[in-house]
Design a protein around this motif. Structure first.
Motif, PDB file in Angstrom:
ATOM      1  N   ASP A   9       0.807  -1.221   0.000  1.00 15.78           N
ATOM      2  CA  ASP A   9       0.000   0.000   0.000  1.00 15.78           C
ATOM      3  C   ASP A   9       0.839   1.269   0.000  1.00 15.78           C
ATOM      4  N   GLY A  10       2.171   1.121  -0.010  1.00 17.46           N
ATOM      5  CA  GLY A  10       3.045   2.285  -0.036  1.00 17.46           C
ATOM      6  C   GLY A  10       3.402   2.818   1.327  1.00 17.46           C
ATOM      7  N   GLY A  11       2.758   2.330   2.362  1.00 14.44           N
ATOM      8  CA  GLY A  11       3.063   2.768   3.710  1.00 14.44           C
ATOM      9  C   GLY A  11       3.751   1.693   4.532  1.00 14.44           C
ATOM     10  N   GLY A  12       4.331   0.724   3.850  1.00 18.62           N
ATOM     11  CA  GLY A  12       5.009  -0.356   4.556  1.00 18.62           C
ATOM     12  C   GLY A  12       4.091  -1.480   4.966  1.00 18.62           C
ATOM     13  N   ARG A  13       2.858  -1.458   4.499  1.00 14.68           N
ATOM     14  CA  ARG A  13       1.896  -2.508   4.848  1.00 14.68           C
ATOM     15  C   ARG A  13       1.575  -3.357   3.629  1.00 14.68           C
ATOM     16  N   LEU A  14       1.330  -4.638   3.882  1.00 15.95           N
ATOM     17  CA  LEU A  14       0.990  -5.590   2.836  1.00 15.95           C
ATOM     18  C   LEU A  14      -0.357  -6.209   3.160  1.00 15.95           C
ATOM     19  N   SER A  15      -1.250  -6.228   2.180  1.00 17.43           N
ATOM     20  CA  SER A  15      -2.568  -6.821   2.390  1.00 17.43           C
ATOM     21  C   SER A  15      -2.863  -7.805   1.271  1.00 17.43           C
ATOM     22  N   ARG A  16      -3.546  -8.862   1.628  1.00 17.46           N
ATOM     23  CA  ARG A  16      -3.843  -9.924   0.667  1.00 17.46           C
ATOM     24  C   ARG A  16      -4.770  -9.404  -0.414  1.00 17.46           C
ATOM     25  N   LEU A  17      -4.413  -9.699  -1.667  1.00 20.09           N
ATOM     26  CA  LEU A  17      -5.161  -9.205  -2.812  1.00 20.09           C
ATOM     27  C   LEU A  17      -5.923 -10.355  -3.460  1.00 20.09           C
ATOM     28  N   ALA A  18      -7.208 -10.157  -3.677  1.00 21.49           N
ATOM     29  CA  ALA A  18      -8.003 -11.145  -4.402  1.00 21.49           C
ATOM     30  C   ALA A  18      -7.703 -10.996  -5.887  1.00 21.49           C
ATOM     31  N   VAL A  19      -7.183 -12.041  -6.509  1.00 20.53           N
ATOM     32  CA  VAL A  19      -6.738 -11.984  -7.900  1.00 20.53           C
ATOM     33  C   VAL A  19      -7.586 -12.940  -8.732  1.00 20.53           C
ATOM     34  N   SER A  20      -8.257 -12.397  -9.728  1.00 19.40           N
ATOM     35  CA  SER A  20      -9.087 -13.213 -10.598  1.00 19.40           C
ATOM     36  C   SER A  20      -8.213 -14.197 -11.378  1.00 19.40           C
ATOM     37  N   GLY A  21      -8.633 -15.448 -11.381  1.00 27.48           N
ATOM     38  CA  GLY A  21      -7.910 -16.498 -12.077  1.00 27.48           C
ATOM     39  C   GLY A  21      -7.045 -17.344 -11.176  1.00 27.48           C
ATOM     40  N   ASP A  52       4.362  -8.737 -23.540  1.00 25.37           N
ATOM     41  CA  ASP A  52       3.412  -7.630 -23.508  1.00 25.37           C
ATOM     42  C   ASP A  52       3.783  -6.571 -22.478  1.00 25.37           C
ATOM     43  N   GLY A  53       4.962  -6.703 -21.879  1.00 25.22           N
ATOM     44  CA  GLY A  53       5.409  -5.709 -20.907  1.00 25.22           C
ATOM     45  C   GLY A  53       4.867  -5.899 -19.508  1.00 25.22           C
ATOM     46  N   ARG A  54       4.111  -6.969 -19.290  1.00 26.82           N
ATOM     47  CA  ARG A  54       3.547  -7.222 -17.968  1.00 26.82           C
ATOM     48  C   ARG A  54       4.244  -8.416 -17.320  1.00 26.82           C
ATOM     49  N   VAL A  55       4.278  -8.417 -16.001  1.00 26.87           N
ATOM     50  CA  VAL A  55       4.973  -9.488 -15.289  1.00 26.87           C
ATOM     51  C   VAL A  55       4.113 -10.745 -15.249  1.00 26.87           C
ATOM     52  N   ASP A  56       4.697 -11.833 -15.697  1.00 27.42           N
ATOM     53  CA  ASP A  56       4.090 -13.156 -15.604  1.00 27.42           C
ATOM     54  C   ASP A  56       4.912 -13.970 -14.597  1.00 27.42           C
ATOM     55  N   PHE A  57       4.520 -15.222 -14.408  1.00 32.66           N
ATOM     56  CA  PHE A  57       5.238 -16.077 -13.475  1.00 32.66           C
ATOM     57  C   PHE A  57       5.353 -17.488 -14.038  1.00 32.66           C
ATOM     58  N   ILE A  58       6.501 -18.103 -13.798  1.00 35.34           N
ATOM     59  CA  ILE A  58       6.660 -19.544 -13.987  1.00 35.34           C
ATOM     60  C   ILE A  58       6.681 -20.145 -12.590  1.00 35.34           C
ATOM     61  N   VAL A  59       5.811 -21.129 -12.343  1.00 34.95           N
ATOM     62  CA  VAL A  59       5.671 -21.683 -11.001  1.00 34.95           C
ATOM     63  C   VAL A  59       5.852 -23.202 -11.071  1.00 34.95           C
ATOM     64  N   GLY A 112      -5.947  -7.088 -14.228  1.00 36.45           N
ATOM     65  CA  GLY A 112      -6.108  -7.649 -12.895  1.00 36.45           C
ATOM     66  C   GLY A 112      -6.377  -9.129 -12.890  1.00 36.45           C
ATOM     67  N   ARG A 113      -6.441  -9.739 -14.068  1.00 36.11           N
ATOM     68  CA  ARG A 113      -6.696 -11.169 -14.176  1.00 36.11           C
ATOM     69  C   ARG A 113      -5.418 -11.917 -14.567  1.00 36.11           C
ATOM     70  N   PHE A 114      -5.343 -13.154 -14.131  1.00 37.97           N
ATOM     71  CA  PHE A 114      -4.258 -14.039 -14.523  1.00 37.97           C
ATOM     72  C   PHE A 114      -4.859 -15.337 -15.057  1.00 37.97           C
ATOM     73  N   THR A 115      -4.169 -15.943 -16.011  1.00 42.82           N
ATOM     74  CA  THR A 115      -4.587 -17.221 -16.579  1.00 42.82           C
ATOM     75  C   THR A 115      -3.481 -18.236 -16.357  1.00 42.82           C
ATOM     76  N   MET A 116      -3.849 -19.410 -15.876  1.00 45.55           N
ATOM     77  CA  MET A 116      -2.882 -20.469 -15.620  1.00 45.55           C
ATOM     78  C   MET A 116      -2.812 -21.400 -16.826  1.00 45.55           C
ATOM     79  N   VAL A 117      -1.610 -21.561 -17.372  1.00 43.03           N
ATOM     80  CA  VAL A 117      -1.396 -22.392 -18.551  1.00 43.03           C
ATOM     81  C   VAL A 117      -0.323 -23.422 -18.212  1.00 43.03           C
ATOM     82  N   ALA A 118      -0.680 -24.695 -18.253  1.00 35.99           N
ATOM     83  CA  ALA A 118       0.294 -25.746 -17.957  1.00 35.99           C
ATOM     84  C   ALA A 118       1.409 -25.732 -18.997  1.00 35.99           C
ATOM     85  N   LEU A 119       2.638 -25.878 -18.549  1.00 38.79           N
ATOM     86  CA  LEU A 119       3.768 -25.973 -19.454  1.00 38.79           C
ATOM     87  C   LEU A 119       3.749 -27.329 -20.159  1.00 38.79           C
TER      88      LEU A 119
END
Length: 570
Positions: A297-309, A328-335, A439-446
């Protein structure tokens, strides 16, 4: 070796071996009672000319690197303490940390030790070999199991210091060996253990992620909690350590991120700006956990975010790597996950679940693993194992027939299940988590090749020099319960990326990346003659690879960022 019984036959008309790359070895009129040697190198493709020799993209240079260290896992059987837990937690090391300790422009390496084995700091020489350093510094901490480590500037002097996470499941709750450690750099390439720099804690941890998340100019730490001894399935305490700028840390998780303190059985985390507001958010993964985002939140606090997908992203996650893998310039993740080639299966509608409770009230948990079938949950736990852990149920299930086919609701009464903790896993696939930008993420199996075994080491890097991020992966794990089975089918994997989120597996003959055994981590290391890739293995020696013909990247800023994690903008 394959042995044939021929009966009265005196010859085998033909012996045909089909190799994984499609080539075939064929021998005719093979006589019995002899050893026949067949090699892939002499095989041919049916109807085609022999393939031209391929120069692999990587070469194993472990011998010339002279990395004189072997991880020696101590003997400990987790099931003797918690007989129903699904897997060992005492064999998850070693991890690797990389940083330029002595300021010579070359990366040095710290590799963690098992219980009763000190970790090793290996300084790199100009010829690309490594020499041990500060062995007497780490020797007093040999009792601890090193499960995570990071180089970062703890006290603001511009030199990389070392934080090491203590973990494993061999200890009792409150054991001093679970205390994490901070080693400060004296400026001449030597480390010393800092006294009183860390708050007293005895959490069995996992990974540490370093960043200036609150924007005050100092590097802070998130340390994931992995397990509570004797209570597998409980959510242990994680730590959020605020740096005072002089290398002293205070755990502020209760006041700044209360939802994060017992988020789950954490295996990895990364600081990255997920929502594009210029502040570093925290993404956490773990066993029986969803992919979880905590917004800054910019004030040193972290709060859980509901993320679609990501609502049903619960898995047995092992590692998370951020990056723009779709261009596309946006951060993705490999998990990383345990893969889909094992004895357990899970989906959004039929998850694998675990019922956790101290059923016999003796202070330790029992874990009843279940598989779903048409909406009902059936135990994976065998009757004999259940009764050894809970003898009081012997009268309830006196025979195998009385236990067979029973759902979890038929084994335990509603009252017994009422206060039990239920853990879910909806996917076991190693996955690309694609950022859709709204605000949405899609999970794609490798690809399937990434699903044959658990993945512990993941490195995103351009192996083939085409300007796109590729993935190096390695893993395997043989510490599952027998009814689940060992998952050891991987020999390392290169997935070549196209920059648009698609990955193609390269065979080992093309990639040159061959990793037998149980790998745990992969890190890139700068040398004077180009990049090297260090792969740590449980109870084995690390492997070192180089890119064939790859240019040197000594000026690559990403390496400097690794030693000094980037600061958050405000």
């Amino acid at each position: 070796m394959i042995i044939f019984g021929l009966g009265a036959r005196q010859t085998v008309d033909s012996l045909r071996v089909v190799w994984p790359d499609g080539r075939v070895s064929l021998q005719r009129d093979v006589r019995p009672n002899q050893l026949v040697t067949v090699t892939q190198a002499t095989a041919t493709r049916p109807g085609l000319a022999p393939p031209k020799p391929v120069t692999p993209l990587m070469t194993n240079v472990s011998a010339s690197a002279a990395f004189d260290y072997a991880h020696r896992e101590n003997t400990f059987v987790d099931f003797d303490r918690e007989p129903l837990m699904p897997r060992l937690l005492s064999t998850e090391g070693p991890m690797v940390a990389v940083g330029d300790v002595n300021g010579d422009g070359l990366d040095d390496v710290y590799i963690g030790g098992a219980k009763e084995q000190p970790g090793r700091l290996a300084l790199q020489r100009r010829d690309g070999t490594f020499v041990a350093s500060d062995e007497d510094v780490f020797a007093p901490d040999a009792i601890s199991e090193d499960v995570g480590a990071v180089f970062f500037d703890a006290n603001g002097d511009g030199r990389p210091d070392l934080y090491v996470v203590s973990g494993g499941s061999e200890y009792s709750d409150g054991a001093p060996a679970l205390q994490d450690r901070l080693y400060l750099n004296d400026g001449r390439g030597h480390l010393r253990r800092a006294s009183g720099a860390l708050p007293p804690e005895t959490s069995s941890g996992s990974r540490v992620a370093a960043a200036d998340y609150d924007g005050d100019g100092t590097i802070d730490l998130f340390v994931g909690g992995r397990v509570e001894p004797w209570r597998y399935g409980a959510s242990p305490r994680s730590l959020l350590l605020r740096n005072d700028g002089h290398g002293r840390f205070t755990n502020v998780i209760a006041e700044r991120a209360p939802e994060l303190e017992r988020v789950g059985m954490v295996t990895d985390a990364c600081w990255v700006d997920v929502d594009g507001d210029g502040r570093l958010d925290l993404v956490v993964v773990g066993e029986w956990m969803p992919i979880t985002v905590f917004r800054n939140d910019g004030g040193g606090r972290l709060s859980r975010l509901a993320v679609s997908g990501l609502e049903k992203s619960h898995g047995w996650w092992t590692r998370i790597v951020p990056g723009d893998f779709t261009g596309d310039g946006r951060v993705d993740f490999i998990v990383g996950n345990v893969g889909t080639n094992g004895g357990l299966h899970a989906s959004a509608t039929e998850p694998t679940t675990m019922v956790v409770k101290d059923f016999d009230e003796n202070g330790s948990f029992e874990q009843i693993l279940t598989a779903s079938n048409r909406g009902r949950r059936y135990p994976v736990t065998l009757r004999d194992d259940l009764l050894r852990a809970l003898p009081r149920y012997a009268t309830r299930f006196p025979t195998y027939a009385s236990y067979a086919g029973k759902s979890i609701e038929q084994i335990f009464t509603p009252a017994e299940l009422a206060d039990a903790t239920i853990r879910h896993a909806y996917t076991f696939a190693t996955t690309l988590v694609r950022n859709e930008g709204d605000g949405r993420f899609t999970m794609v199996a490798l690809p399937d090749e990434a699903q044959v075994a658990p993945v512990f080491g993941i490195l995103a890097t351009d192996v083939d020099s085409d300007g796109q991020a590729d993935l190096l992966m390695a893993g395997n794990f043989d510490g599952f319960r027998p009814e689940i089975g060992g998952m050891v089918s991987s020999h390392g994997l290169l997935l070549r990326g196209d920059g648009k989120g698609r990955f193609t597996a390269s065979h080992a003959t093309e990639s040159g990346f061959f990793v037998p055994g149980q790998a745990r981590d992969i890190q890139r290391v700068r040398t004077a003659s180009g990049d090297r890739y260090v792969v740590s293995r449980n109870n084995d020696r690390p492997l070192v690879f180089r890119s064939t013909g790859a240019p040197s990247r000594l000026a690559d800023r990403s390496h400097a960022a690794r030693a000094t994690p980037r600061r958050a903008s405000r």
